[in-house]
Design a protein around this motif. Structure first.
Motif, PDB file in Angstrom:
ATOM      1  N   VAL A 252       0.863  -1.177   0.000  1.00  0.00           N
ATOM      2  CA  VAL A 252       0.000   0.000   0.000  1.00  0.00           C
ATOM      3  C   VAL A 252       0.905   1.234   0.000  1.00  0.00           C
ATOM      4  O   VAL A 252       1.982   1.203   0.602  1.00  0.00           O
ATOM      5  CB  VAL A 252      -0.907   0.001   1.253  1.00  0.00           C
ATOM      6  CG1 VAL A 252      -1.780   1.243   1.298  1.00  0.00           C
ATOM      7  CG2 VAL A 252      -1.763  -1.253   1.300  1.00  0.00           C
ATOM      8  N   TYR A 253       0.473   2.272  -0.700  1.00  0.00           N
ATOM      9  CA  TYR A 253       1.224   3.531  -0.665  1.00  0.00           C
ATOM     10  C   TYR A 253       0.470   4.544   0.178  1.00  0.00           C
ATOM     11  O   TYR A 253      -0.763   4.597   0.130  1.00  0.00           O
ATOM     12  CB  TYR A 253       1.425   4.090  -2.080  1.00  0.00           C
ATOM     13  CG  TYR A 253       2.450   3.306  -2.853  1.00  0.00           C
ATOM     14  CD1 TYR A 253       3.787   3.696  -2.831  1.00  0.00           C
ATOM     15  CD2 TYR A 253       2.094   2.173  -3.560  1.00  0.00           C
ATOM     16  CE1 TYR A 253       4.737   2.967  -3.516  1.00  0.00           C
ATOM     17  CE2 TYR A 253       3.046   1.440  -4.248  1.00  0.00           C
ATOM     18  CZ  TYR A 253       4.365   1.840  -4.230  1.00  0.00           C
ATOM     19  OH  TYR A 253       5.308   1.119  -4.896  1.00  0.00           O
TER      20      TYR A 253
ATOM     21  N   GLN B 271      -3.141   4.584  -1.304  1.00  0.00           N
ATOM     22  CA  GLN B 271      -3.397   4.001  -2.620  1.00  0.00           C
ATOM     23  C   GLN B 271      -3.164   2.496  -2.530  1.00  0.00           C
ATOM     24  O   GLN B 271      -2.085   2.062  -2.112  1.00  0.00           O
ATOM     25  CB  GLN B 271      -2.414   4.585  -3.645  1.00  0.00           C
ATOM     26  CG  GLN B 271      -2.569   6.075  -3.888  1.00  0.00           C
ATOM     27  CD  GLN B 271      -1.355   6.634  -4.627  1.00  0.00           C
ATOM     28  OE1 GLN B 271      -0.284   6.801  -4.058  1.00  0.00           O
ATOM     29  NE2 GLN B 271      -1.516   6.908  -5.909  1.00  0.00           N
ATOM     30  N   HIS B 272      -4.157   1.739  -2.938  1.00  0.00           N
ATOM     31  CA  HIS B 272      -4.045   0.277  -2.907  1.00  0.00           C
ATOM     32  C   HIS B 272      -3.534  -0.251  -4.245  1.00  0.00           C
ATOM     33  O   HIS B 272      -3.699   0.412  -5.268  1.00  0.00           O
ATOM     34  CB  HIS B 272      -5.412  -0.336  -2.592  1.00  0.00           C
ATOM     35  CG  HIS B 272      -5.865  -0.083  -1.190  1.00  0.00           C
ATOM     36  ND1 HIS B 272      -5.607  -0.938  -0.154  1.00  0.00           N
ATOM     37  CD2 HIS B 272      -6.525   0.971  -0.650  1.00  0.00           C
ATOM     38  CE1 HIS B 272      -6.105  -0.444   0.959  1.00  0.00           C
ATOM     39  NE2 HIS B 272      -6.668   0.718   0.696  1.00  0.00           N
ATOM     40  N   PRO B 273      -2.951  -1.457  -4.241  1.00  0.00           N
ATOM     41  CA  PRO B 273      -2.454  -2.019  -5.507  1.00  0.00           C
ATOM     42  C   PRO B 273      -3.579  -2.161  -6.529  1.00  0.00           C
ATOM     43  O   PRO B 273      -3.354  -2.062  -7.730  1.00  0.00           O
ATOM     44  CB  PRO B 273      -1.878  -3.386  -5.115  1.00  0.00           C
ATOM     45  CG  PRO B 273      -2.310  -3.634  -3.723  1.00  0.00           C
ATOM     46  CD  PRO B 273      -2.638  -2.321  -3.099  1.00  0.00           C
TER      47      PRO B 273
ATOM     48  N   VAL C 291       1.208  -6.411   5.649  1.00  0.00           N
ATOM     49  CA  VAL C 291       0.878  -5.226   4.855  1.00  0.00           C
ATOM     50  C   VAL C 291       2.049  -4.245   4.973  1.00  0.00           C
ATOM     51  O   VAL C 291       2.505  -3.946   6.073  1.00  0.00           O
ATOM     52  CB  VAL C 291      -0.415  -4.545   5.366  1.00  0.00           C
ATOM     53  CG1 VAL C 291      -0.711  -3.290   4.548  1.00  0.00           C
ATOM     54  CG2 VAL C 291      -1.585  -5.512   5.301  1.00  0.00           C
ATOM     55  N   LYS C 292       2.546  -3.823   3.828  1.00  0.00           N
ATOM     56  CA  LYS C 292       3.677  -2.893   3.816  1.00  0.00           C
ATOM     57  C   LYS C 292       3.177  -1.547   3.311  1.00  0.00           C
ATOM     58  O   LYS C 292       2.614  -1.470   2.221  1.00  0.00           O
ATOM     59  CB  LYS C 292       4.755  -3.452   2.890  1.00  0.00           C
ATOM     60  CG  LYS C 292       5.949  -2.558   2.701  1.00  0.00           C
ATOM     61  CD  LYS C 292       6.943  -3.222   1.744  1.00  0.00           C
ATOM     62  CE  LYS C 292       7.931  -2.212   1.202  1.00  0.00           C
ATOM     63  NZ  LYS C 292       8.693  -2.749   0.071  1.00  0.00           N
ATOM     64  N   VAL C 293       3.363  -0.512   4.103  1.00  0.00           N
ATOM     65  CA  VAL C 293       2.922   0.819   3.705  1.00  0.00           C
ATOM     66  C   VAL C 293       4.159   1.652   3.374  1.00  0.00           C
ATOM     67  O   VAL C 293       5.002   1.889   4.234  1.00  0.00           O
ATOM     68  CB  VAL C 293       2.113   1.506   4.826  1.00  0.00           C
ATOM     69  CG1 VAL C 293       1.415   2.747   4.278  1.00  0.00           C
ATOM     70  CG2 VAL C 293       1.091   0.558   5.422  1.00  0.00           C
ATOM     71  N   THR C 294       4.289   2.026   2.107  1.00  0.00           N
ATOM     72  CA  THR C 294       5.407   2.852   1.660  1.00  0.00           C
ATOM     73  C   THR C 294       4.907   4.289   1.627  1.00  0.00           C
ATOM     74  O   THR C 294       3.940   4.585   0.937  1.00  0.00           O
ATOM     75  CB  THR C 294       5.871   2.400   0.265  1.00  0.00           C
ATOM     76  OG1 THR C 294       6.184   1.007   0.329  1.00  0.00           O
ATOM     77  CG2 THR C 294       7.102   3.170  -0.179  1.00  0.00           C
ATOM     78  N   MET C 295       5.569   5.159   2.395  1.00  0.00           N
ATOM     79  CA  MET C 295       4.991   6.479   2.614  1.00  0.00           C
ATOM     80  C   MET C 295       5.911   7.633   2.231  1.00  0.00           C
ATOM     81  O   MET C 295       7.131   7.534   2.321  1.00  0.00           O
ATOM     82  CB  MET C 295       4.619   6.622   4.087  1.00  0.00           C
ATOM     83  CG  MET C 295       3.560   5.627   4.524  1.00  0.00           C
ATOM     84  SD  MET C 295       3.251   5.680   6.282  1.00  0.00           S
ATOM     85  CE  MET C 295       4.793   5.058   6.927  1.00  0.00           C
ATOM     86  N   ILE C 296       5.263   8.712   1.820  1.00  0.00           N
ATOM     87  CA  ILE C 296       5.982   9.928   1.476  1.00  0.00           C
ATOM     88  C   ILE C 296       5.155  11.106   2.001  1.00  0.00           C
ATOM     89  O   ILE C 296       3.946  10.990   2.142  1.00  0.00           O
ATOM     90  CB  ILE C 296       6.169  10.023  -0.063  1.00  0.00           C
ATOM     91  CG1 ILE C 296       7.215  11.051  -0.444  1.00  0.00           C
ATOM     92  CG2 ILE C 296       4.853  10.345  -0.763  1.00  0.00           C
ATOM     93  CD1 ILE C 296       8.615  10.511  -0.414  1.00  0.00           C
ATOM     94  N   SER C 297       5.836  12.210   2.298  1.00  0.00           N
ATOM     95  CA  SER C 297       5.097  13.395   2.708  1.00  0.00           C
ATOM     96  C   SER C 297       5.133  14.436   1.601  1.00  0.00           C
ATOM     97  O   SER C 297       6.130  14.592   0.907  1.00  0.00           O
ATOM     98  CB  SER C 297       5.701  13.991   3.980  1.00  0.00           C
ATOM     99  OG  SER C 297       5.173  15.285   4.177  1.00  0.00           O
TER     100      SER C 297
END
Ligand code: CUA
Length: 324
Positions: free
Chosen positions: A101-102, A113-115, A132-138
């Motif tokens: 997940v992003y 955002q889901h795949p 569940v892996k959440v890749t995050m940006i600000s």
């Protein structure tokens, strides 16, 4: 002991029990020594109080005593260190086949955002029983992704992806907080993580009818013209991206870097920062031209190329997403 005053949040992830056990150990050790020291102070103050008939005796060191009060605390702190390190490594290393997940943090909301292409604001739906892996940006300042029930907290930075992962164990709705002061409405930057049984989750995923994230990325990839240089053969003016993700890349200056999410992101925003060996710095920057969500889609697309040996992998990923 069932008090109606919960000191801890619910334990709803695979690491929650481990984190709590270590925390309880720290509390017990601290309580034990606090009580011991307080009791000894009282005891000695009374036992050795000043009286007319007693004279002070000087003690000049005791090697045995010094060894004891060095070795015992050393042993205790090594237990805390090793125990903490084991849990930390477990929590920091991303699982091998997670649901990806992003997340984008911005003042003052969480966007996910889901795949499968579903998008959410301030709510994140996930299944039980899966990493569940959440890749995050600000998009702006530093935020922090904090889900107390999962015992995870991860800073979310502008300009660099950070990752949090969890394995939810119990269906339910859990608090999501921003745990880094990020401006006036920091306290309002809250949401919830909805953990569902895999079957309910599949139904939820199937309901959106959205376009998978990697396919969105694939479209952008041709719309932005990336496809003209990054071709799936060796004839392109840019490096071939098929099978690139998570592989080492040899740079022009002799360094080798791993093509992870941050490398992909940087190569889109600052193409000249790391020039791949054998290629010219001719790629234009996309800084300011695409949103963080679009960047995530592009990264997801390139990642999907890495998982499958053919360029239409985005679609494979799409059909694979809703499977259990
Ligand atoms: Cu975002 Cu505090």
């Amino acid at each position: 002991m069932q008090l109606n005053f919960p000191i801890f949040p619910e334990q709803a992830s695979s690491v929650a029990g481990q984190v709590d056990a270590l925390y309880l150990f720290l509390v017990l050790i601290t309580t034990f020594f606090s009580l011991l020291i307080a009791a000894l102070i009282l005891f000695f103050a009374i036992k050795y109080r000043r009286t007319p008939e007693r004279q002070a005796e000087q003690i000049h060191g005791s090697t045995l005593l010094e060894i004891v009060w060095t070795v015992i605390p050393l042993g205790i702190s090594m237990v805390i260190f090793v125990w903490g390190a084991v849990i930390y490594y477990h929590m920091e290393r991303s699982p091998s086949h997670p649901l990806e997940v992003y997340g984008v943090g911005k003042q003052w909301m969480w966007k996910f955002q889901h795949p499968g292409g579903q998008r959410e604001i301030n709510t994140l739906h996930v299944p039980t029983g899966r990493d569940v892996k959440v890749t995050m940006i600000s998009q702006d300042v530093i935020h922090s992704f904090f889900v107390p029930a999962f015992r995870i907290k991860q800073d979310v930075l502008p300009g660099r992806y950070t990752v949090a992962w969890f394995h939810a164990t119990k269906p339910g709705t859990y608090h999501l907080f921003c745990a880094e002061y990020c401006g006036t409405q920091h306290s309002g930057m809250i949401g919830s993580v909805v953990v569902m049984e895999p079957r309910d989750y599949e139904a939820w995923m199937g309901g959106g009818g959205s376009q998978p994230l990697a396919v969105t990325g694939e479209k952008l990839f041709s719309e932005l013209g990336c496809v003209t240089c990054h071709r799936a053969d060796t004839q392109g003016r840019g490096p071939n991206l098929v099978g690139l993700y998570s592989k080492p890349v040899l740079l022009e200056d002799g360094r080798t870097v791993v093509a992870d999410e941050n490398y992909l992101r940087e190569s889109i925003l600052q193409p000249t920062a790391k020039i791949v060996n054998g290629f010219k710095p001719i790629m234009p920057t996309f800084q300011g031209q695409i949103s963080d969500e679009q960047l995530n889609a592009l990264v997801a697309y390139v990642k999907s190329l890495g998982q499958q040996p053919n360029p239409s992998a985005g679609r494979n990923m799409a059909t694979a997403a809703p499977q259990p």
